[in-house]
Design an enzyme around this catalytic site. Structure first.
Site: not given
Length: 900
Positions: A192, A462-463, A562
């Site tokens: 993104d 990540n996530e 983040e």
């Protein structure tokens, strides 16, 4: 033709000759497409896109819409070929290998027309046996690449048992599908904040290597504290060796030695090594009588580094080539323990037994084409982080395990690295082939990176825990599928990655995901019900719908790893990737570069909450004004949130708090477009980066309102208590250079703490100070030593949005008295210029732009409430005063109201 490197090491008549010889295959190659008639010269290390640019076959891949227009490149298969010479004597080596440090990504390799091996992982080093295929004199090599896009699609199609989401990125990203099926830079299929350039090529060094006995391939050094009586430190030196099959068979007996360079400390061990690979761990005790210095994060001490040299000797072959590794003495502890007044656990890092508030940002790949990233540029980006008072960067899990120079420079500068493994925002397959591939990847990368003292944590992904727990990708559409994904998750990140990491390195914490609940996630069998629980671990937080000036909307988390808001890069940066037709808010280019859904509207919404919109001017000026406003909005949003986290470090409110980390998203950019970064592609500082230098300052004040109360916190990262610090709180009118009233409070500032030092009713302060209306005034706060010497930056609290501010007028601001300072070394500048700024009226958000002169100012985006001030400009290349004066411009907020 690349040169031949020949190494002969002769140590004494007692030893026989030990030989190692290599042929460097870097340099010029031939490249051709399998589906078109394109034949060009290429460069290794490199990639097909930059080779096509150099050959004049394509233009700048970053220009306008070329990320989509050039998609055909990634969908073709490309072959790299070349010839190379091999000396006749080289064929007599017991081992002959093709050493590929990095192939991107899916390739089959042929030497002299014979298949020697294949690759399918960008992050792995490959070694292929050449003993039976090399010949004396001319040899030929071909590396046949397969499109990563095609490969990922085929791998997904062959996984027929169940889907592994997500299939494709959102349409706004203009990306490619199924990056989770290929071990390649995940964001090369788009993200993104960046384009899809699924590169192919030989992206790291490649060579032929010959040896007779063994090669020390890698050395991993980890440090532990000793007993502090006879032993101050213990070094675990894990040596990984490639072992040749010799006339004596598959075992090699000899002595392995490790020597701390410049000291008497050494250790030797008699070993028997087994072909083809073996590893040995040496433990070196550093005597308490030996004086070594610790490595500290920036701001806490020196970044002391030491060299350790490892060598191996054998009676038959003598002493082989040594390997020297740089490392530092330091300890890391992730503290997760109960906190008085709160459920849950703490989450903070101790370095050398000292609690550290980790402040910084998140690092993404600096370019889609890795061969364009120079060491000089890398150093500039990392130095910019330090110059903004950052001490930590998180290497994000959707990019690459970074080049060696990132970690080398981080060691030198004292930047702590939170290192993700390269898995991001997806479920991943967990078949045996995939897991075996990953297991080798993790082993290689931990060993490659693990000696760096800057690396203070490993993180599995990540996530992805959050994605699974919160059903981002429809993973709970039936119970059996959810439990299948959960089982796959545990297999990958716990059974494979964690097991591999901890078998190699127990000197650092392993965190299964970011965000996660740390120990609580472990208690919940590796997938927490709510990985965003503020009582545990780290949190990612994004909210574009609420007012970002309202600090009460932010999570009072243990660690914010983040958080962010977007802005556009400067016009100077954008114009290099666009043309004049693109320089309007509603242009196709503006829409194309925005890869985050509703991103442009979200930026505009934040602007409109607190600022008037630009009026008048020509369309290009309106475009520039919008860029300026987007950067103001981003800077103020991240300032407000970061200050909230910093002042929350020492308190528990309603069971939450004790915040010990603030890493905003994101530090750097991969191209010219709207993103969350504070450094533009190319390195220019956005307004946010200038603000970061203040809200991450070692000592600062945070001024804000809590309901009807005006509060000021003093925040200190210093390890020593500061006595007799004076808070100066001032009340100003927008129409005056003279404060209405000042209040002072003297206090002792605790070390490593945040403490409230002022708390009074706002209305009473305004009344006693003689402010005629809330809209006409604002406050500033600052800490002073000895009552007058500024101790940290001046902070400001605006009492109203700027649409309703009273007394602001359009200021005329001029740049005068520009001179070159004789000492240009500050901020690593080629030229340091001093300039004087004069204003006719108080001006918020004063912004200086140096045009085509690359560099940064000592401050920017500031509130100017004095008539004259002095600044410096640090130029990246030598510049004359006349050139700087020609380029520099200055504006402030009221300048956006232009004549029509």
């Amino acid at each position: 033709m690349a040169g031949v490197k020949f190494v002969l090491l002769l140590f004494s008549a007692i030893f026989a000759l030990s030989r190692e010889e290599g042929v460097d295959l870097n340099g010029e190659w031939n490249v051709e497409s399998s589906t078109s008639d394109i034949k060009i010269r290429g460069t290794v290390p490199g990639c097909i896109h930059t080779d096509l640019v150099a050959a004049g076959k394509i233009g700048d891949p970053y220009y306008r819409f070329n990320d989509v227009d050039y998609r055909w490149i990634a969908k073709e298969n490309w072959t790299y070929t070349r010839e190379f010479d091999v000396p006749g004597g080289m064929l007599d080596f017991n081992e002959l290998l093709l050493l590929c440090e990095g192939l991107d990504t899916v390739a089959t390799i042929y030497v002299n027309g014979k298949f020697v091996g294949r690759s399918d992982n960008m992050f792995k080093r490959y070694m292929f046996d050449l003993k039976s295929v090399l010949r004396s004199g001319k040899n030929a090599i071909a590396v046949n690449f397969t499109s990563a896009i095609t490969y990922a699609m085929e791998k997904n199609a062959s996984h027929t048992q169940y889907m592994v989401p997500p299939d494709c990125p959102p349409a706004v990203q203009k990306g490619e599908c199924h990056p989770n099926f290929i071990r390649k830079e995940q964001c090369s299929f788009s993200w993104d904040w960046g384009p899809a350039f699924a590169t192919q090529g030989i992206w790291k060094n490649i060579s032929v290597q010959g040896y007779d006995s063994s090669v020390i391939r890698d050395v991993l050094i980890t440090t532990r504290k000793g007993d502090d009586r006879s032993v101050s430190w213990q070094l675990d030196v894990n040596v990984f060796m490639d072992v040749a099959t010799t006339t004596a068979g598959t075992h090699l007996t000899g002595t392995l030695n490790a020597q701390l360079d410049g000291f008497k400390s050494s250790v030797s061990k008699a070993v028997t090594l087994s072909a083809p690979k073996d590893s040995v761990t040496l433990t070196m005790n550093i005597s308490s009588d030996t004086s070594v210095e610790k490595w500290w994060p920036v701001g806490y001490g020196r970044q002391m580094l030491y060299n350790l040299t490892v060598s191996f000797s054998n009676k038959e072959f003598g002493e082989g080539p040594a390997k020297t590794v740089k490392f530092g003495f330091r300890t890391v502890e992730l503290v997760q323990e109960k906190i008085p007044g709160s459920t849950g656990l703490s989450f903070y890092f101790k370095i050398n037994d000292l609690p550290i508030f980790m402040k910084g940002s998140n690092w993404i790949p600096a370019d889609a084409f890795k061969n364009r990233i120079t060491t000089e540029y890398t150093r500039y980006l990392l130095q910019s982080a330090v110059d903004a008072n950052m001490n930590t960067l998180r290497v994000w899990g959707g990019g690459i395990y970074e080049h060696d120079d990132v970690y080398d420079i981080a060691d030198e500068l004292g930047i702590m690295i939170w290192q993700d493994f390269m898995f991001a925002c997806a479920m991943y397959p967990a078949d045996d082939d995939f897991l075996g591939n990953v297991r080798e990847e993790i082993q290689q990368q931990v060993v490659r990176i693990g000696s760096h003292p800057s690396v203070i944590a490993w993180s599995g992904n990540n996530e992805n825990e959050a994605a699974l727990a919160a059903n981002w990708y429809g993973t709970d559409n039936s119970s059996w599928l959810y439990y299948t994904f959960r089982a796959d998750y545990v297999k990958l990140y716990i059974d494979v990655i964690k097991t591999q990491v901890t078998s190699l390195d127990q000197s650092r914490p392993f965190i299964s995901s970011s965000p996660s609940n740390g120990k609580e996630t472990e208690m919940e069998h590796s997938v927490a019900l709510n990985p965003y629980d503020n009582h545990y671990g780290d949190v990612h937080y994004y909210n574009y719908l609420t007012d970002c000036w309202n600090w009460t909307t932010f999570p009072k988390t243990r660690f914010a790893s983040e958080y962010g808001f977007q802005s556009w890069p400067s016009f100077h940066t954008l114009k290099n990737a666009s043309k004049e037709d693109d320089w309007t808010l509603d242009s196709d280019f503006n829409a194309h570069r925005q890869h985050h859904g509703d991103g442009n509207a979200q930026m505009m919404d934040q602007v409109m909450l607190h600022f008037p919109l630009p009026t008048g001017g020509d369309p290009i000026q309106q475009y520039k004004d919008f860029i300026y406003m987007s950067q103001i909005a981003q800077a103020m949003c991240i300032k407000t949130e970061s200050e909230f986290y910093r002042r929350s470090r020492s308190e528990i409110v309603n069971g939450v708090g004790h915040t010990m980390g603030a890493l905003y998203w994101q530090l750097n950019d991969i191209w010219q477009g709207p993103t969350w970064s504070s450094l533009e592609y190319g390195g220019r500082w956005k307004m946010l980066h200038y603000y970061a230098a203040k809200f991450f300052a070692p000592v600062m004040t945070v001024i804000f309102e809590d309901k009807e109360q005006l509060k000021v916190y003093a925040v200190s990262d210093l390890a020593i208590k500061q006595n007799q610090v004076t808070l100066q709180l001032q009340l100003w009118m927008w129409s005056s250079f003279t404060p209405l009233q000042a209040w002072t409070v003297t206090f002792d500032m605790d070390a490593n703490s945040a403490m409230i030092v002022f708390n009074k009713t706002t209305a009473q302060l305004l009344k006693s100070g003689g402010c005629p209306a809330r809209e006409a005034c604002y406050f500033t706060s600052a800490a002073n030593l000895n009552k007058t010497r500024l101790f940290g930056p001046v902070n400001a609290h605006f009492l109203t949005s700027f649409q309703s501010a009273k007394g602001l007028t359009k200021a005329k601001i001029t740049v005068t008295n520009v001179t070159i300072l004789p000492d240009a070394s500050k901020a690593k500048a080629a030229t340091t210029l001093r300039l004087e700024l004069k204003t006719t009226a108080p001006a918020p958000f004063v912004w200086l732009d140096a045009g085509d002169v690359e560099g940064r100012f000592s401050d920017n985006g500031f509130l100017m409430n004095v008539e004259t001030m002095t600044l410096e400009f640090y130029a990246r290349a030598s510049v004359a005063v006349a050139m700087f004066q020609k380029e520099v411009t200055v504006q402030s907020l009221m300048d956006i109201e232009r004549e029509r």
